[in-house]
Structures are given as structure tokens and as C-alpha cells.
Scaffold this motif. Structure first.
Motif, PDB file in Angstrom:
ATOM      1  N   UNK A   1      10.582  10.922  19.926  1.00  0.00           N
ATOM      2  CA  UNK A   1      10.075  11.132  18.213  1.00  0.00           C
ATOM      3  C   UNK A   1       8.591  11.061  18.263  1.00  0.00           C
ATOM      4  N   UNK A   2       8.042  11.753  17.390  1.00  0.00           N
ATOM      5  CA  UNK A   2       6.793  11.667  16.913  1.00  0.00           C
ATOM      6  C   UNK A   2       6.521  11.979  15.448  1.00  0.00           C
ATOM      7  N   UNK A   3       5.249  12.358  14.922  1.00  0.00           N
ATOM      8  CA  UNK A   3       5.094  12.171  13.682  1.00  0.00           C
ATOM      9  C   UNK A   3       5.401  13.782  13.060  1.00  0.00           C
ATOM     10  N   UNK A   4       5.912  14.612  13.885  1.00  0.00           N
ATOM     11  CA  UNK A   4       6.038  15.983  13.520  1.00  0.00           C
ATOM     12  C   UNK A   4       7.543  16.263  13.722  1.00  0.00           C
ATOM     13  N   UNK A   5       8.382  15.721  14.578  1.00  0.00           N
ATOM     14  CA  UNK A   5       9.672  15.945  14.828  1.00  0.00           C
ATOM     15  C   UNK A   5      10.871  14.990  15.733  1.00  0.00           C
ATOM     16  N   UNK A   6      11.637  15.299  15.614  1.00  0.00           N
ATOM     17  CA  UNK A   6      12.511  14.162  16.575  1.00  0.00           C
ATOM     18  C   UNK A   6      13.308  14.908  17.441  1.00  0.00           C
TER      19      UNK A   6
ATOM     20  N   UNK B   1       1.708  10.576   5.252  1.00  0.00           N
ATOM     21  CA  UNK B   1       0.437   9.659   5.407  1.00  0.00           C
ATOM     22  C   UNK B   1      -0.114   9.794   6.884  1.00  0.00           C
ATOM     23  N   UNK B   2       1.025   9.267   7.718  1.00  0.00           N
ATOM     24  CA  UNK B   2       0.639   9.215   8.974  1.00  0.00           C
ATOM     25  C   UNK B   2       0.074  10.373   9.532  1.00  0.00           C
ATOM     26  N   UNK B   3       0.701  11.532   9.403  1.00  0.00           N
ATOM     27  CA  UNK B   3       0.279  12.858   9.747  1.00  0.00           C
ATOM     28  C   UNK B   3      -1.097  13.288   9.299  1.00  0.00           C
ATOM     29  N   UNK B   4      -1.388  13.012   7.907  1.00  0.00           N
ATOM     30  CA  UNK B   4      -2.741  13.334   7.334  1.00  0.00           C
ATOM     31  C   UNK B   4      -3.699  12.587   7.893  1.00  0.00           C
ATOM     32  N   UNK B   5      -3.693  11.052   8.262  1.00  0.00           N
ATOM     33  CA  UNK B   5      -4.482  10.397   8.697  1.00  0.00           C
ATOM     34  C   UNK B   5      -4.967  10.742  10.211  1.00  0.00           C
ATOM     35  N   UNK B   6      -3.922  10.942  10.799  1.00  0.00           N
ATOM     36  CA  UNK B   6      -4.395  11.290  12.381  1.00  0.00           C
ATOM     37  C   UNK B   6      -4.802  12.677  12.568  1.00  0.00           C
ATOM     38  N   UNK B   7      -4.569  13.585  11.587  1.00  0.00           N
ATOM     39  CA  UNK B   7      -5.587  15.109  11.704  1.00  0.00           C
ATOM     40  C   UNK B   7      -6.726  14.634  11.155  1.00  0.00           C
ATOM     41  N   UNK B   8      -6.835  13.932  10.224  1.00  0.00           N
ATOM     42  CA  UNK B   8      -8.100  13.477   9.594  1.00  0.00           C
ATOM     43  C   UNK B   8      -9.050  12.839  10.657  1.00  0.00           C
TER      44      UNK B   8
ATOM     45  N   UNK C   1      -5.489   3.358   9.898  1.00  0.00           N
ATOM     46  CA  UNK C   1      -4.586   3.651   8.928  1.00  0.00           C
ATOM     47  C   UNK C   1      -3.366   4.150   9.326  1.00  0.00           C
ATOM     48  N   UNK C   2      -3.428   5.153  10.228  1.00  0.00           N
ATOM     49  CA  UNK C   2      -2.144   5.918  10.580  1.00  0.00           C
ATOM     50  C   UNK C   2      -1.192   5.004  11.672  1.00  0.00           C
TER      51      UNK C   2
ATOM     52  N   UNK D   1       3.366   1.294  12.362  1.00  0.00           N
ATOM     53  CA  UNK D   1       3.791   0.051  12.792  1.00  0.00           C
ATOM     54  C   UNK D   1       4.592  -0.657  11.655  1.00  0.00           C
ATOM     55  N   UNK D   2       3.872  -0.459  10.435  1.00  0.00           N
ATOM     56  CA  UNK D   2       4.660  -1.410   9.452  1.00  0.00           C
ATOM     57  C   UNK D   2       5.888  -0.590   8.863  1.00  0.00           C
ATOM     58  N   UNK D   3       6.115   0.548   9.038  1.00  0.00           N
ATOM     59  CA  UNK D   3       6.949   1.170   8.489  1.00  0.00           C
ATOM     60  C   UNK D   3       7.974   2.024   9.253  1.00  0.00           C
ATOM     61  N   UNK D   4       7.725   1.778  10.694  1.00  0.00           N
ATOM     62  CA  UNK D   4       8.618   2.215  11.427  1.00  0.00           C
ATOM     63  C   UNK D   4      10.239   1.994  11.126  1.00  0.00           C
ATOM     64  N   UNK D   5      10.574   0.939  10.807  1.00  0.00           N
ATOM     65  CA  UNK D   5      12.174   0.681  10.439  1.00  0.00           C
ATOM     66  C   UNK D   5      12.306   1.435   9.296  1.00  0.00           C
TER      67      UNK D   5
END
Length: 166
Positions: A36-41, A63-70, A111-112, A117-121
Motif C-alpha cells: 500500500x502507499x498513500x494512493x491505493x491498496x 494530509x500525507x498526500x498533500x505534504x508529499x506533493x508539496x 510532516x508527511x 508514522x504516528x497514524x499508520x495504525x
């Protein structure tokens, strides 16, 4: 000085490449039979499901997607500005704007990766998308994101140091 500039350009391009790979590639969370990534499973390398707003914790992944793109965009802008400043500004005034933009890119990728890391669960507990993938580990794209953080931080600091060089 020319060798130092060439090294910095190669280092910056490497940082941008790492950010592109970490943002696009499908290996943030991997396990046996899924990735999985930040776009699909994806399960079994063929059954892929897009992550969309039906995910319970979709705002976190957004938020992860937007931060990585930015961070990727800022890194590319910093490289463009570096090349412009290299030929336009007189010595002693160079690379401050490039450094600021590169350090902002560093902050965005941090940030991403920190949110993930903090929210993966929390992200992976949604049963609609993640039925059998809680037993996984961080993939190489996640690791590349942290390496890109270090690279963008180092290059941002190098631009500040290079500003004072003659």
C-alpha cells in the motif's frame, strides 16, 4: 568552487528523485501478498483499490498526500531558483531563497512521514480497505521519504553555507 556547485546540483537532483519515488511508488506499507502507499491498496499485485473519501481516516491520508506533493514541488522549484540565482545574483547574495524553499520542502516531507508514522495504525484499521494487512512493515518508499528528508535538510543547509563562499 565549480566541483562544489556540481556536487550540490547532483545532491539536489538526487533529493528530488527520492521525493518523486517516495510519493509515486507503491511501497509505504508492505506485507505478504499486499502493498500500500498513500494512493491505493493492492493485494496479490493485481487487485488494487484506490484510497478515497470512504476511508474512515481519509483526512489523515490526504494530509500525507498533500505534504508529499508539496515537498516534491518545492524541491523542484528550489532547483530552478538555484540555477537562476547562480547566473543572476552577485556573490554574497546567492542561494538564500533557494535555501529557504529547500528547507520548506524538508519540513513538508518531515510532516508527511511523521503523520504516516504516528497514524499508520489508525489508517490501516479501516476494514473496507485493510482487511488482512495489519501485519506488515514499512516499505522502501516510506524509508526513502525519511532519506529525502535528510537530503533536503542537508542541501538546504549547504545552500546557506555556500552563500558565504567566494
Amino acid at each position: 568552487m565549480l566541483v562544489l556547485l556540481a556536487f550540490i546540483i547532483v545532491f539536489h537532483i538526487t533529493s528530488a528523485a527520492l521525493l518523486f519515488i517516495a510519493t509515486i511508488d507503491n511501497a509505504w506499507w508492505v506485507g505478504e501478498g499486499f502493498f500500500t502507499d498513500i494512493w491505493r491498496v493492492c493485494r496479490n499485485n493485481s487487485n488494487c483499490t484506490e484510497i478515497n473519501d470512504s476511508l474512515d481516516d481519509y483526512t489523515t491520508i490526504q494530509a500525507v498526500q498533500a505534504s508529499m506533493i508539496l515537498s516534491t514541488i518545492l524541491c523542484c522549484i528550489a532547483l530552478f531558483i538555484f540555477v537562476l540565482q547562480l547566473f543572476r545574483l552577485k556573490q554574497g547574495e546567492r542561494f538564500v531563497l533557494t535555501s529557504i524553499i529547500q528547507l520548506l520542502s524538508c519540513l513538508c516531507v518531515m510532516i508527511a512521514a511523521s503523520i504516516y508514522t504516528n497514524q499508520y495504525e489508525e489508517i490501516h484499521k479501516d476494514k473496507k480497505f485493510y482487511e488482512d494487512i495489519t501485519q506488515g512493515k514499512y516499505g522502501y518508499s516510506f524509508i526513502l521519504a525519511w532519506i529525502a528528508f535528510a537530503f533536503t535538510l542537508i542541501s538546504g543547509i549547504m545552500y546557506l553555507i555556500l552563500r558565504k563562499r567566494k
